[in-house]
Every structure is written in structure tokens, then in C-alpha cells.
Scaffold this motif. Structure first.
Motif, short mmCIF file in Angstrom:
data_model
loop_
_atom_site.label_atom_id
_atom_site.label_comp_id
_atom_site.label_asym_id
_atom_site.label_seq_id
_atom_site.Cartn_x
_atom_site.Cartn_y
_atom_site.Cartn_z
N LEU A 1 10.82 54.72 7.25
CA LEU A 1 10.90 55.42 8.53
C LEU A 1 11.25 54.46 9.65
O LEU A 1 12.10 54.75 10.50
N ARG B 1 18.02 52.22 12.68
CA ARG B 1 19.44 52.45 12.44
C ARG B 1 20.05 53.52 13.34
O ARG B 1 21.26 53.60 13.50
N ALA C 1 14.81 53.55 9.38
CA ALA C 1 15.67 54.69 9.74
C ALA C 1 15.74 54.83 11.26
O ALA C 1 16.82 55.04 11.82
N VAL C 2 14.61 54.69 11.93
CA VAL C 2 14.62 54.77 13.40
C VAL C 2 15.49 53.66 13.97
O VAL C 2 16.32 53.89 14.86
#
Lengths: 242, 242
Positions: A230, A236, A233-234
Motif C-alpha cells: 500500500l 507511485r 502504491a501510494v
């Protein structure tokens, strides 16, 4: 509090419930909230409970008593012909308890109880129901193949985004455990161990029961790699331009 | 309902609130819930509101009236010497409205109001407060640099995992918008447009105000790529072994 969730998929069903109960923050105990009944080759029923423990335990006791009495003229979970009839029995048991305990509970803590009932009887396809404190109920459909009771909000976004009826049972169990991970991070009254029951469609046997405690290696790895995934992902995602 | 959140970071502050209000599901309107006051070079104050719209609008009206009266002997948001004093003023305004409207509200819908107040006055560092319906308040600290009001649960897991005081303002704004995305997917009563105010520390100016409506290209891209990233992150996690 409680968090419990179940998925009804093409490949079968996955049920999970935490085991923490609390009367205030300073009185925490461990109680099982996942119950199941099985006559191999004929029927599997799984019941998840949330709400006042006194109410939900009484409901389970009533359901068990009727099974033990084994009166062919009186419906019970082990003799009804459909999951719909089984859900009706749970609803009737809630109403019976409400008639007894409702007035005094409503004058204090409130009458709170909710249930998820799922399983398969004979040639029927597996079915999944959510039964309310009023004794009425809804059934999951292909549009929303999961049902939640208790502290449902923290773990809902991930279910909303990923759930679909074609998930494999292993994928579904993983998804449910991710949903528990988010919930337990934010609400202390939901806690390990987690009871997990995986039912493979048309087997009419409940053989896959797991209790995941806080030292469970798989859950620890999952929780850690989910946090990492997570966060990365944030990172990116495209930044908001100031 | 409302979702509003603010972050107090080393680089500055980010505030956001949705703009949807509802009296029942069949009566939805758009109202601003992010308010700010600025005297460039001297002070910036931002107030986010949640709860009964009649109550929160009255609180803002009281705060504005005191500023317009401009009586040097009477404290108002534009003459108090610290953010703590400003939070006290908001608390006092809530209590004044509660004294007038509380009894009739408590007999029906209930008196619900909560506020986030943040900003910077003179040489003080930026400070962030959450003010309750009772008029008392808490202040954010480095351990938990964000505060939320309204429908906070759906958007909390991502904030819990990623927030830290060293985030850049662009990263923080992105994180807040991801938190809104999760909330709006699950609660229809929280809706676009989103008001976003970014305050750069020690500038004592509020120049970065954005209203993101449903056609906002950045938000659409963010929402889409976040969904994709979550789904692929789930897929990459190790499956539960059946």
C-alpha cells in the motif's frame, strides 16, 4: 465489537469472524462467533454472529436445542429442506429472544444482534443470508457476493474493489484476511484469533476450519507485505500539483 | 453526511472537505464546509465543519459577526494571539448555539457538530485542533498529525498506514484525495466537489484553494490508477493455502 464477513463464490464460500468480545474497553474476552453444523453429504450450515453476546449465544442455544430434540414435526437446522428455511429459523430464534430480553435491553444497552448464515443443503446451490435483529433477512446475489456484520466500515473498501464471484477460495480467504487486517488496525475491539471456514461448493462437507492466532506466520507475512504494497502504491501515484 | 480531514506537517497543512449535505437520502444539496480567514503576513485560519448544517452555519456566522464588529476588547478570530485562543472561540460559539438550539434538537435529530480548526498566527508554529459538539477540543501532535470529522472510517486505514509529518504538501494532498476516494465509494452522502486548501508553512497566506469537481482530470486519473494499483497489489499477495 465484532467483525465478521462471508463470501459466496462460484467455487464455494469463505466465512470469517474475529473472537474478541468486550463489555467496555477494560473487559475484553475471547468467544467464538463462528458456528457450524454439518451432516456430511447432506448439508453444511455456518452461522456468524455479532451484537450482544448474551443474545447471540441464546440464539445459538435455541437452534441447538431444536436439533437435539430432533422432532420430525418441528423444523430445525438439520431437517429443513432449504437454506431459506434455515434463515427463517434463525430469524424466529432472534424474535423469541427479543420477546424475552428485548424490553430490558432496550431500556439500557439496546438490543443488538446480527447474523450471517450460509451453507448448502442437498441439491440447492450454496446460499448466503444476513439476518437482522428484527428477524428478517436479505440474501447475497452475484452483484454483491459478500456480506458483513459488526464493524464493517474499515474493511469494506478493499472488498468493494476486489470481490467478484469468480475468485478462487484461496484468493477469497486472502482478501478476507486483508479486510480483517485493516479493521484490526483501526478498531481495538476487533482482535485475533480469527476463525476462518472455507467451504468448497458441492462437497457438503466442512473440513477446512482454521483458527489464525496472532503468531500465525501467514497472517503476519500478509499483513506486512500488504502494508508495504500500500505504501509503495501510494508513492507511485501521481502527486497533486501545488 | 460529511467527510473532512486535515494534516499538520513539517512543510505546512492540507485541509479538505466534501460539499454534500443531506436531509434524508432524497434531499441532497451542495454546501461549503471549508471556511478560511486570512490576513496576509499575519494569520491564516481554516475551519472544517461537520454535523447539523444549521448548527455549523450558525457557528460560522457568530465567528464572522465578531470579526465584523471588530471590537478590540472582544476576542475574535482575527485578533486573538494564538491558535489555542482561536479554538476556544470556536468552542464558545458552539456552546452559544447549543444553548439556543440544543434542547429542541436533542428532542429530535440530536445536536451534532464537529470542527477542525487549523492555521498559523504570527510566530507560532502551525497548529491543528478538533473541536467537539461540547465545545472542548484536542490538538494534533507529531504522533498523529491528522484529524478527521464526519464519515471518517472508510478513509482512515490509508491515512493510518501512510501519514507521517515529513510528507510533502503535494504527497499529502494526494493521500487525502485517496482517502476521499475510498469514502465516496462506500458512502453516497459524501460527494464531490471536494474543497482542498493547501497552506505552506510560515507563508501566512492562503493562496492554494482548489475545488475539485467530478470532472476533475487529476482526481479521475488518481481514482482509476488507485483502483488498479490496489487490485494488482491484492493479486500479488501470497494466496491462503486451502
Amino acid at each position: 465489537m465484532t467483525y465478521a464477513v462471508a463470501l459466496n463464490l462460484e467455487s464455494g464460500m469463505v466465512f470469517a469472524a474475529d473472537t474478541r468480545t468486550n463489555a467496555g474497553l477494560d473487559n475484553i474476552s475471547q468467544f467464538r462467533k463462528l458456528h457450524h453444523w454439518n451432516r456430511p453429504g447432506e448439508r453444511v450450515l455456518v452461522l456468524l454472529t455479532a451484537g450482544n453476546l448474551a443474545v447471540t449465544q441464546s440464539v445459538v442455544s435455541l437452534l441447538d436445542e431444536a436439533i437435539e430434540e430432533d422432532d420430525p414435526g418441528t423444523p430445525n437446522l438439520m431437517n429443513v429442506a432449504s437454506m431459506y428455511r434455515a434463515a427463517r429459523l434463525v430469524g424466529a430464534a432472534v424474535r423469541e429472544i427479543r420477546a424475552v430480553d428485548g424490553p430490558s435491553l432496550e431500556a439500557s444497552a439496546g438490543f443488538a444482534a446480527s447474523f450471517i448464515l450460509g451453507g448448502q443443503i442437498g441439491n440447492e446451490p450454496p446460499r448466503l443470508f444476513q439476518i437482522y435483529a428484527e428477524g428478517n433477512f436479505i440474501e447475497s446475489t452475484i452483484d454483491t457476493p459478500y456480506l458483513q456484520i459488526g464493524e464493517h466500515k474499515y474493511g469494506k473498501p478493499i472488498l468493494d474493489r476486489v470481490t467478484h464471484a469468480e475468485l478462487s477460495l484461496g484468493e477469497a480467504a486472502k482478501l478476507i484476511l486483508l479486510s480483517f487486517d485493516s479493521t484490526m488496525r483501526s478498531n481495538l475491539s476487533v482482535g485475533m484469533p480469527i476463525d476462518l471456514l472455507v467451504y468448497e461448493r458441492n462437497t457438503l462437507e466442512a473440513t477446512q476450519f482454521h483458527r489464525l492466532d496472532k503468531d500465525n506466520e501467514y497472517f503476519r507475512r500478509l499483513s506486512k507485505s500488504w502494508s508495504d504494497a500500500l505504501r509503495s502504491a501510494v508513492e507511485r501515484m501521481e502527486e497533486f500539483e501545488i
